[in-house]
Scaffold this active site. Structure first.
Site, PDB file in Angstrom:
ATOM      1  N   HIS A 226       0.846  -1.316   0.059  1.00 51.78           N
ATOM      2  CA  HIS A 226      -0.067   0.079  -0.102  1.00 51.78           C
ATOM      3  C   HIS A 226       0.881   1.265   0.131  1.00 51.78           C
ATOM      4  O   HIS A 226       0.582   2.195  -0.771  1.00 51.78           O
ATOM      5  CB  HIS A 226      -0.773  -0.123   1.078  1.00 51.78           C
ATOM      6  CG  HIS A 226      -1.876   1.298   1.349  1.00 51.78           C
ATOM      7  ND1 HIS A 226      -3.304   1.141   0.887  1.00 51.78           N
ATOM      8  CD2 HIS A 226      -1.787   2.452   1.890  1.00 51.78           C
ATOM      9  CE1 HIS A 226      -3.617   2.252   1.030  1.00 51.78           C
ATOM     10  NE2 HIS A 226      -3.008   3.222   1.570  1.00 51.78           N
ATOM     11  N   GLU A 227       1.775   1.093   0.774  1.00 51.06           N
ATOM     12  CA  GLU A 227       2.932   2.627   1.059  1.00 51.06           C
ATOM     13  C   GLU A 227       3.485   2.655  -0.033  1.00 51.06           C
ATOM     14  O   GLU A 227       3.993   3.607  -0.357  1.00 51.06           O
ATOM     15  CB  GLU A 227       3.434   2.560   2.165  1.00 51.06           C
ATOM     16  CG  GLU A 227       2.382   2.374   3.504  1.00 51.06           C
ATOM     17  CD  GLU A 227       1.476   3.545   3.609  1.00 51.06           C
ATOM     18  OE1 GLU A 227       1.957   4.699   2.987  1.00 51.06           O
ATOM     19  OE2 GLU A 227       0.514   3.357   4.122  1.00 51.06           O
TER      20      GLU A 227
ATOM     21  N   HIS B 142       1.806   4.626  -2.877  1.00 51.14           N
ATOM     22  CA  HIS B 142       2.163   6.059  -2.638  1.00 51.14           C
ATOM     23  C   HIS B 142       3.484   6.470  -3.117  1.00 51.14           C
ATOM     24  O   HIS B 142       3.565   7.419  -3.436  1.00 51.14           O
ATOM     25  CB  HIS B 142       1.719   6.429  -1.323  1.00 51.14           C
ATOM     26  CG  HIS B 142       0.347   6.185  -0.875  1.00 51.14           C
ATOM     27  ND1 HIS B 142      -0.764   6.380  -1.490  1.00 51.14           N
ATOM     28  CD2 HIS B 142      -0.098   5.553   0.083  1.00 51.14           C
ATOM     29  CE1 HIS B 142      -1.827   6.366  -0.946  1.00 51.14           C
ATOM     30  NE2 HIS B 142      -1.320   5.555   0.107  1.00 51.14           N
TER      31      HIS B 142
END
Length: 362
Positions: free
Chosen positions: A19-20, A23
């Site tokens: 997820h990170e 980003h």
């Protein structure tokens, strides 16, 4: 116990990292300075700085974050750094950076499902009958528990979904079922009746039924590896719709908040899946990845969906929302999340108490 802990660390660690990473990569590609990439919250355990970015492992493993230059209104940004700050980017780029986290979780789920389907196959409920309701059309026709449906109206039946969909489409029209019983092939005429039943969310609906339930037996359907990607996309889409509808039904009060589960429930389920095998564990990881993506896209301030909502409103109005309105919305969003966290931890603890009946949706 150790299996549950290790499995949970692996599952949550991979999901948070992916997820990170979404980003992080899109921010880097967009020319934004990333100050920190952290797995976990709170005090730093270990860390290293490379290329102006600090990569760290933090104490509390229930999440992670990417800290970008100029991300917060209170961040100090020099004139030389403005061009690479998050807040200075066009609204479309900011939306892409925020959206990249949930999209990465969707992509991970698609990738995992595709691998499972390509090398192991797709698990499907067999069309074997587990029970027959009294006075039902199936009972009156002579169908028994243990019968395996081979075809309906000469159309081959491979899975329980095939059987259910044909009955639903047939209405109250007579059906010819070819059944295997004790290695003998038999034929029955069954006319479904429209009856009030409960759907997945416990809501009463009317639909044609024969009065039978599945045996619960599962068969692995081998698929062409070239089609595995398509089936994985379909599975991810169906799960996304299911998780989103679950949230909607919970808001409507159809589903009790007692069905919510948190880290303890995830740990229990991860441990169970790990004991059943590696395939079960990574399949569970894919399910949680889709769940995480959907939850993060909810338009709640402080979540990715909340940021996307703010940026979308900015694009529509041609100007950003006032800092005061954003700050107020984020405080409300934080309160909502804290309340939800209290609920899930309470539910998790209650499920551990002796004699408590599980009420969560598996």
């Amino acid at each position: 116990m150790l299996t549950a802990i290790v499995s949970t660390v692996v599952v949550l660690g991979v999901l948070i990292f992916v997820h990170e990473l979404g980003h992080f990569l899109v921010a880097k590609w967009s020319g934004v300075t990333v100050l920190r990439f952290s797995l976990g919250f709170g005090p730093k355990l270990i860390g290293i700085t490379r290329g102006g970015t600090e990569y760290r492992l933090s104490l509390i493993p229930l999440g992670g974050y990417v800290k970008m230059l100029g991300e917060g209104a209170e961040d100090e940004v020099s004139e030389e750094e403005v061009a690479t700050s998050f807040s200075a980017q066009p609204v479309f780029k900011r939306i892409c950076i925020v959206l990249a986290g949930p999209l990465s979780n969707f992509i991970l789920a698609i990738f995992i499902f595709a691998l499972i389907y390509a090398f192991s196959g797709i698990p499907q409920l067999t069309p074997e009958i587990g029970s027959v309701a009294a006075n039902s059309p199936a009972k009156k026709a002579g169908i028994l528990a243990g019968d395996k449906v081979l075809s309906i109206n000469a159309k081959p039946i491979k899975t329980w979904d095939d059987l259910s969909s044909i009955i639903e489409r047939s209405g109250e029209n007579p059906l010819t079922l070819t059944i295997e019983r004790d290695q003998k092939i038999m034929t029955f005429q069954v006319t479904p009746s429209v009856t009030e039943v409960k759907n997945l969310f416990g809501e009463p609906i009317k639909r044609p039924v024969m009065g039978v339930t599945a045996s619960g037996k599962v068969a692995i359907e081998k698929v062409n590896p070239l089609y595995a990607g398509y089936y994985s996309l379909l599975q991810t889409w169906n799960l996304s719709k299911l998780f989103f509808l679950t949230v909607v039904k919970m808001v409507e009060g159809v589903i009790s908040v007692k069905t919510l589960g948190g880290p303890i429930l995830i740990a229990q389920m991860a441990g169970q899946q790990a004991q059943e095998g590696f395939i079960n564990l990574i399949n569970f990881m894919a399910l949680i990845s889709v769940n995480l993506a959907v939850l993060n896209l909810l338009p709640i301030p402080v979540l990715d969906g909340g940021h996307i909502l703010f940026f979308t409103l900015e694009a529509i109005m041609g100007r950003p929302l006032s800092e005061k309105k954003i700050e107020t919305a984020q405080k409300i969003g934080m309160i909502i999340l804290l309340v939800l966290m209290l609920f899930v931890f309470y539910n998790d603890i209650m499920r551990l108490l002796p004699g408590h009946k599980p009420d969560f949706m598996p």
